[in-house]
Design an enzyme around this catalytic site. Sequence first.
Site, short mmCIF file in Angstrom:
data_model
loop_
_atom_site.label_atom_id
_atom_site.label_comp_id
_atom_site.label_asym_id
_atom_site.label_seq_id
_atom_site.Cartn_x
_atom_site.Cartn_y
_atom_site.Cartn_z
N TRP A 1 24.61 43.71 14.80
CA TRP A 1 24.25 44.68 13.76
C TRP A 1 24.93 44.34 12.44
O TRP A 1 24.38 44.52 11.37
CB TRP A 1 24.65 46.09 14.22
CG TRP A 1 24.40 47.12 13.17
CD1 TRP A 1 23.24 47.80 12.97
CD2 TRP A 1 25.31 47.58 12.16
NE1 TRP A 1 23.36 48.66 11.90
CE2 TRP A 1 24.62 48.54 11.38
CE3 TRP A 1 26.63 47.27 11.83
CZ2 TRP A 1 25.22 49.20 10.30
CZ3 TRP A 1 27.22 47.92 10.75
CH2 TRP A 1 26.51 48.87 10.01
N HIS A 2 26.17 43.83 12.55
CA HIS A 2 26.91 43.54 11.33
C HIS A 2 26.31 42.40 10.54
O HIS A 2 26.46 42.33 9.33
CB HIS A 2 28.37 43.21 11.65
CG HIS A 2 29.22 44.43 11.86
ND1 HIS A 2 29.45 44.96 13.09
CD2 HIS A 2 29.86 45.22 10.98
CE1 HIS A 2 30.22 46.03 12.97
NE2 HIS A 2 30.49 46.22 11.69
N GLY A 3 25.68 41.47 11.22
CA GLY A 3 25.10 40.38 10.46
C GLY A 3 24.26 39.46 11.30
O GLY A 3 24.43 39.37 12.52
N PHE B 1 24.76 45.65 4.79
CA PHE B 1 24.18 45.67 6.13
C PHE B 1 22.92 46.51 6.17
O PHE B 1 22.75 47.39 5.39
CB PHE B 1 25.20 46.20 7.13
CG PHE B 1 26.46 45.36 7.13
CD1 PHE B 1 27.68 45.92 6.84
CD2 PHE B 1 26.39 44.01 7.38
CE1 PHE B 1 28.82 45.14 6.81
CE2 PHE B 1 27.53 43.22 7.35
CZ PHE B 1 28.75 43.79 7.07
#
Lengths: 337, 76, 523
Positions: free
Chosen positions: C361-363, C523
Amino acid sequence: MEVKKHVLHILRFLCFMLIVTILLCYFSNVLKVNEIRSSTGRNQVVQEFNAEYKDSIDVLLAGDSTSLNSFVPAKLWKDEKITSYALGYGYAYPSEIYFDIKKIFERQKPKILLLEVSFMVGELEVIDNNLYCQDTVNGLVDYFNDELLGNINYIFPVMKYKSSFKDKTLGDMFTIKPKALNNIYKGYSIKKNVLAPSEKLKPEKNTDLINNGEIYTRKIKNLCEKNNCKMILIFAPQIACWTEVKHNIILNLSEKLGVEFVDYNVNTDKLIKNFSWNTDTADGGTHLNYSGATKVTNAIKNLILNDDSFCKSSFDQKIIKKWNKDSEDFFREMEGN
Amino acid sequence: MEKLLEILAIIKPGVDFTKSSSIVDDGILDSMDIARLVGEIGDEFDVEIEVTDLVPENFNSIDAIMKMIERLEDED
Amino acid sequence: MEITTLVFLAFVGVSCLVYYIVPKKIQWCVLLVASLLFFVFSSALLTIYMLITTGITYAGALIIQKNRDLFVIKKKELPKEERKSYKQKSKKRQKILVAIFSVSVIAILVALKYCNFLGDIVNSVAGMFALNKLIPEFNILLPLGISYYTLMSVSYIVDVHRGLIVAERNPFRVLLFVSYFPHIVEGPFDRYKDLDKQFRTPHKFDYEKFTGSIVLIMFGLYKKLVIADRIGFVLSDYFDNVTENSMLGLSIVTVLYTFQLYMDFSGCIDIVSGVSELFGVRVAQNFRQPFFSKSINEFWRRWHITLGLWLKEYVFYPITLSGHFKKVNQFVRKHTKNKTLSTFVPAAYSLFFVWFCNGLWHGASIKFILYGLYYYVLMMIGQLLTPLFNFIKNKLHIKNGRIFRSFQILRTFFIVNIGMLLFKSATVSDFLGYLSSALFNLKGSDLAWAIPGNFDLIIILIGLLLVSVVGVIKEKGINIIQVLNTKIFIIKWIAILFLLFSVLLTGAFGVEYGEMAAIYAQF
């Protein structure tokens, strides 16, 4: 009871805002003092204007660091007894320049404003060719933000000057009426070395007016008209940041606004006598050295003298005396080194 | 009841669960422990625990857990 | 529109004015209009993507609700023998519906945010077969907060499926939830139930609460502009200019970066929480003094709380309760007699997905996935070794006193810092490079880049001290804003004035500092 509560709250709020205003005034003053005292400083020039007599400047040149190195006010005085000043700093923002000029107009009535355009045109960070109108929206938001920031800083420059907070001394906290320091350079920033250009300029993609350049140029023009000042757009000679695309962009803008545009990068030999990139630049084409600045000043001198609408002011003895002395001191220093 | 205590002893040995009435709220069992517990309960008692059952009220005490198991056994 | 700009504060001010003037029944409409304006002013035409997601969410929830209602009605009509099979059929149908709609909105997120990442993977695989660049790289602009509003939409759909809430018939209320401007930039992840209740409550202007929220906003601005951006500015040259990291230099830089990230993220959360509270709407808590954590498990219950909660509710629990998971459980039981292992392995299995998703999810890169798995591996090891640690602790007669607690806090802080270094590094190889270069390197030639100048250092230290003191007070359970609201108002004045002028005079903005956009907004 409800009404009483509301009234109390309103009073509380007004009291609080009063305290905030007082503190803003105080800190603006403190920072102004420090700004004047420190020998470097982005906002120094606007402060130094206060060392000049009221209504004593006829010609104002404004722009980014390019303009600072291209024009020698002392020479304009020596040759033609015309008073002038250069306002500029690196990475100038159109909104910044606008509000600074507005500030200067409070005490000065220049007849000509030469706006050096390097700062308002550059490479846009366009990702999608504005397919999603992102640039339009960003420009609008930035404009509102710049207006808010500019207007607040106009009255309470705490956020503008705060970078000088670092070099504060205790004495600054208690000075009420700061005295502006005299500046014999009149904004001109001296560069002595010679470095001929070697690299060819890389073409920029997506060149356009940046940072709401058009809106603020228009505002500057309106400001000038209100103050009986003629605005002329100029493009100082530079290899690093000039392209034909930029020339055309500014040409379009000048036609839109109905102002004159003089580009010293086109027909340079005709406009500036004896100009050569081999001898007249200090860093390979971005900034001019003293030799180059002198030649450009001559060119600007001709521009001003050939302008039918311009007639220089007749000044009091005290102003003439000051400028004579400042000019002498300046040339003595230049010759001495 | 005993089966449940056996399971809990494996997941978190050394804790006396009969004494507590705020097992989840006090953090004695965290969500990973609950997951393990749920897996075991599902197998041992042959019930289907829904996500909506995973609320602190159902796990805060031994009685609460037993009640939930009994309810799920009835529902099917 | 950045949330630390004057134009945003002016926008909030105008919205508040309108909000408290209009009839209370349509206050939520003011929030909706403000949220849409905010979205358009940030993303222009990309707003369409958000509208599509909202449309799918709204329609999906209604369809699922219809299925639920139908089930309840029909179940009563059927004779007892047929109920079980009908229940199973209906449940299966519902699960398929939930899957279709959730996957649809997530697919939009994946397509926009992860397409280049997926493309890279395909290209690397294709490269092994000497096929060159099958999939080109796309230059894609993301709409504002897509990682946040997508997950919140999924939570809404699933909550309807679970019967926690009833599907909303008014599409504009769903749109308000999805696009609500305080939580769209950086979260927190709110549940529909919590916000909807507050949107429906009439809000009267309360002067104390209003000014209390302003204190919170100012505190957030202080954390972000005075501390976080200053550290960011100080550190901006280190990784570019330093080739040889010393142990001390890298440690200082990593700790500073950890503080920067915390001040930036929690500062922005304070700003948006405060802004939301100006309207009388409380968003979920996202931070709870994370550096007081005694273990990594605890850390992730105190840092980015709502992400952890979302993953627990919508990834961890569904996997743990799924049929597929039961099979895994049974498989493990068959193959090991060890009871500890047989309960540990299945939970570890589902937790893998949680941490994989956390990282992802972060990247959209391998580095971020490894970031999540870094914590996963450490937690699993910690879990397995707990009996051993307890044994050692008992043998050495270590008590749970202050010293041991401090040790736990420092240990957690150390682990978190390593994780943050990975988070900050551009690639995994960079991260390993920094560590290997710093190991045993006591030279310290990089200290010039690592240590801030005098003025910056003093401001950072004062800031860290202030935030620490506030943290200690909050750890003791004292709600500072509430206390300020009840005590004499001069104290609140002093707080606001101190914070306001600290930001104005020492905020790290302006031409000298460049612009430091909020880190978590990417994000």
